[in-house]
Design a protein around this motif. Structure first.
Motif, PDB file in Angstrom:
ATOM      1  N   ARG A   1       0.801  -1.249  -0.061  1.00 11.71           N
ATOM      2  CA  ARG A   1      -0.082   0.083   0.095  1.00 11.71           C
ATOM      3  C   ARG A   1       0.816   1.232  -0.001  1.00 11.71           C
ATOM      4  O   ARG A   1       0.416   2.191  -0.697  1.00 11.71           O
ATOM      5  CB  ARG A   1      -0.988  -0.085   1.198  1.00 11.71           C
ATOM      6  CG  ARG A   1      -1.728   1.399   1.485  1.00 11.71           C
ATOM      7  CD  ARG A   1      -2.668   1.201   2.517  1.00 11.71           C
ATOM      8  NE  ARG A   1      -2.130   0.726   3.753  1.00 11.71           N
ATOM      9  CZ  ARG A   1      -1.361   1.507   4.670  1.00 11.71           C
ATOM     10  NH1 ARG A   1      -1.410   3.188   4.366  1.00 11.71           N
ATOM     11  NH2 ARG A   1      -0.881   1.087   5.706  1.00 11.71           N
ATOM     12  N   ARG A   2       1.849   1.290   0.676  1.00 17.92           N
ATOM     13  CA  ARG A   2       2.693   2.325   1.037  1.00 17.92           C
ATOM     14  C   ARG A   2       3.668   2.557  -0.395  1.00 17.92           C
ATOM     15  O   ARG A   2       3.712   3.682  -0.849  1.00 17.92           O
ATOM     16  CB  ARG A   2       3.705   2.345   1.981  1.00 17.92           C
ATOM     17  CG  ARG A   2       2.777   2.365   3.240  1.00 17.92           C
ATOM     18  CD  ARG A   2       3.932   2.324   4.531  1.00 17.92           C
ATOM     19  NE  ARG A   2       3.222   2.711   5.734  1.00 17.92           N
ATOM     20  CZ  ARG A   2       3.298   2.410   6.832  1.00 17.92           C
ATOM     21  NH1 ARG A   2       4.643   1.712   7.100  1.00 17.92           N
ATOM     22  NH2 ARG A   2       2.602   2.542   8.135  1.00 17.92           N
ATOM     23  N   VAL A   3       4.094   1.433  -1.079  1.00 20.49           N
ATOM     24  CA  VAL A   3       4.749   1.393  -2.347  1.00 20.49           C
ATOM     25  C   VAL A   3       3.707   2.204  -3.563  1.00 20.49           C
ATOM     26  O   VAL A   3       4.057   3.318  -4.116  1.00 20.49           O
ATOM     27  CB  VAL A   3       5.211  -0.038  -2.900  1.00 20.49           C
ATOM     28  CG1 VAL A   3       5.573   0.317  -4.253  1.00 20.49           C
ATOM     29  CG2 VAL A   3       6.478  -0.277  -2.035  1.00 20.49           C
ATOM     30  N   ARG A   4       2.617   1.625  -3.392  1.00 19.25           N
ATOM     31  CA  ARG A   4       1.557   2.212  -4.297  1.00 19.25           C
ATOM     32  C   ARG A   4       1.293   3.902  -4.163  1.00 19.25           C
ATOM     33  O   ARG A   4       1.209   4.597  -4.993  1.00 19.25           O
ATOM     34  CB  ARG A   4       0.097   1.597  -4.177  1.00 19.25           C
ATOM     35  CG  ARG A   4      -0.843   2.053  -5.234  1.00 19.25           C
ATOM     36  CD  ARG A   4      -2.178   1.208  -4.976  1.00 19.25           C
ATOM     37  NE  ARG A   4      -1.857  -0.170  -5.429  1.00 19.25           N
ATOM     38  CZ  ARG A   4      -1.781  -0.929  -6.390  1.00 19.25           C
ATOM     39  NH1 ARG A   4      -2.212   0.050  -7.415  1.00 19.25           N
ATOM     40  NH2 ARG A   4      -1.844  -1.825  -6.704  1.00 19.25           N
ATOM     41  N   HIS A   5       1.299   4.271  -2.791  1.00 18.77           N
ATOM     42  CA  HIS A   5       1.277   5.574  -2.340  1.00 18.77           C
ATOM     43  C   HIS A   5       2.288   6.419  -2.751  1.00 18.77           C
ATOM     44  O   HIS A   5       2.228   7.302  -3.438  1.00 18.77           O
ATOM     45  CB  HIS A   5       1.110   5.719  -0.957  1.00 18.77           C
ATOM     46  CG  HIS A   5       1.153   7.333  -0.554  1.00 18.77           C
ATOM     47  ND1 HIS A   5      -0.174   8.252  -0.590  1.00 18.77           N
ATOM     48  CD2 HIS A   5       1.804   7.878   0.395  1.00 18.77           C
ATOM     49  CE1 HIS A   5       0.322   9.215  -0.073  1.00 18.77           C
ATOM     50  NE2 HIS A   5       1.248   9.023   0.618  1.00 18.77           N
ATOM     51  N   PHE A   6       3.634   5.769  -2.602  1.00 14.86           N
ATOM     52  CA  PHE A   6       4.768   6.630  -3.144  1.00 14.86           C
ATOM     53  C   PHE A   6       5.009   6.642  -4.549  1.00 14.86           C
ATOM     54  O   PHE A   6       5.600   7.739  -5.039  1.00 14.86           O
ATOM     55  CB  PHE A   6       6.018   5.752  -2.485  1.00 14.86           C
ATOM     56  CG  PHE A   6       6.335   5.827  -1.287  1.00 14.86           C
ATOM     57  CD1 PHE A   6       5.920   7.088  -0.487  1.00 14.86           C
ATOM     58  CD2 PHE A   6       6.919   4.854  -0.527  1.00 14.86           C
ATOM     59  CE1 PHE A   6       6.087   7.084   0.928  1.00 14.86           C
ATOM     60  CE2 PHE A   6       7.167   4.902   0.956  1.00 14.86           C
ATOM     61  CZ  PHE A   6       6.756   5.958   1.443  1.00 14.86           C
ATOM     62  N   ALA A   7       4.330   5.694  -5.156  1.00 11.23           N
ATOM     63  CA  ALA A   7       4.433   5.849  -6.775  1.00 11.23           C
ATOM     64  C   ALA A   7       3.524   7.001  -7.172  1.00 11.23           C
ATOM     65  O   ALA A   7       3.643   7.556  -8.061  1.00 11.23           O
ATOM     66  CB  ALA A   7       3.817   4.390  -7.143  1.00 11.23           C
ATOM     67  N   GLY A   8       2.456   7.092  -6.326  1.00  9.57           N
ATOM     68  CA  GLY A   8       1.431   8.145  -6.751  1.00  9.57           C
ATOM     69  C   GLY A   8       2.075   9.513  -6.345  1.00  9.57           C
ATOM     70  O   GLY A   8       1.831  10.474  -7.287  1.00  9.57           O
TER      71      GLY A   8
END
Length: 219
Positions: free
Chosen positions: A114-121
């Motif tokens: 979830r945090r990787v997805r957030h950082f990608a955003g």
């Protein structure tokens, strides 16, 4: 119950005051931190003093899973936003727990994903979205209720704090607010923002600025 008693015996508690550092970027990660009560902000500050806020975590959140598993230092700093109580579980104990309880390891992987997805955003926003669009999306997501003409929200962040979340500087946030007002998207009275044109706000929040031809934007 025996497992919980064992983990509780391994945990140590730590209280930090508002504005106090929980850990610093680059500092070795010696275990898992759990927010028992309070709120913690994860941020980076450049050598020039520019700040980027990654995320904010509250009660029940775990901190530091990435460096816990790869053995490196913390990738960012953490600061308590309010008086906060933390629980610390040593790294070796966490790794043994994951081996004994695969469901725990899967839950931690889910949080990391979830945090990787957030950082990608965040990376996508910084690379491709102008500040006006980032601000529009922030306003659209901050207002929980359906947005109608006249819907209002009270901003709790200063423009400097908002800039840190949007990956920019205060001057560009002020310019983006002015641009949204000029377009008739919002109106402002101090920290109170009223949405005048929800449809335009939604278009900007989606990044579909081509739907608003002939209008410049703050980059």
């Amino acid at each position: 119950m025996a497992e919980l008693r064992h983990l509780a015996a391994q945990c140590t508690a730590r209280n930090v005051g508002s504005g106090e550092a929980v850990f610093e970027e680059g500092e070795p990660c010696r275990g898992l931190l759990i927010v028992a009560d309070g709120r913690v902000e994860i941020r980076q500050i450049s050598l020039r003093g520019r700040e980027q806020v990654f995320h904010t975590e509250g009660s029940g959140a775990a901190l530091g899973e990435g460096p816990l598993f790869d053995g490196g230092g913390y990738i960012a700093s953490a600061v308590a936003l309010v008086p906060t109580r933390l629980l610390f579980l040593p790294r070796a104990e966490v790794l043994r727990l994951c081996q004994r309880r695969p469901a725990v390891a899967l839950a931690m992987l889910k949080t990391l994903a979830r945090r990787v997805r957030h950082f990608a955003g965040i990376v996508s926003d910084l690379a491709f979205r102008p500040v006006t669009e980032r601000l529009a999306r922030y306003l659209a997501t901050t207002i929980a209720e359906p947005i109608k003409p006249g819907t209002a929200t009270e901003l709790t962040l200063t423009q400097a704090q908002l800039a840190a979340r949007l990956g920019t500087v205060r001057e560009l946030v002020a310019r983006a607010f002015a641009q949204l007002e000029e377009r008739g998207v919002i109106s402002r009275v101090r920290s109170r923002v009223t949405i005048r044109n929800p449809a335009r706000l939604a278009v900007l929040a989606r990044g579909d600025e081509e739907a608003l031809p002939g209008e410049g934007h703050v980059t």
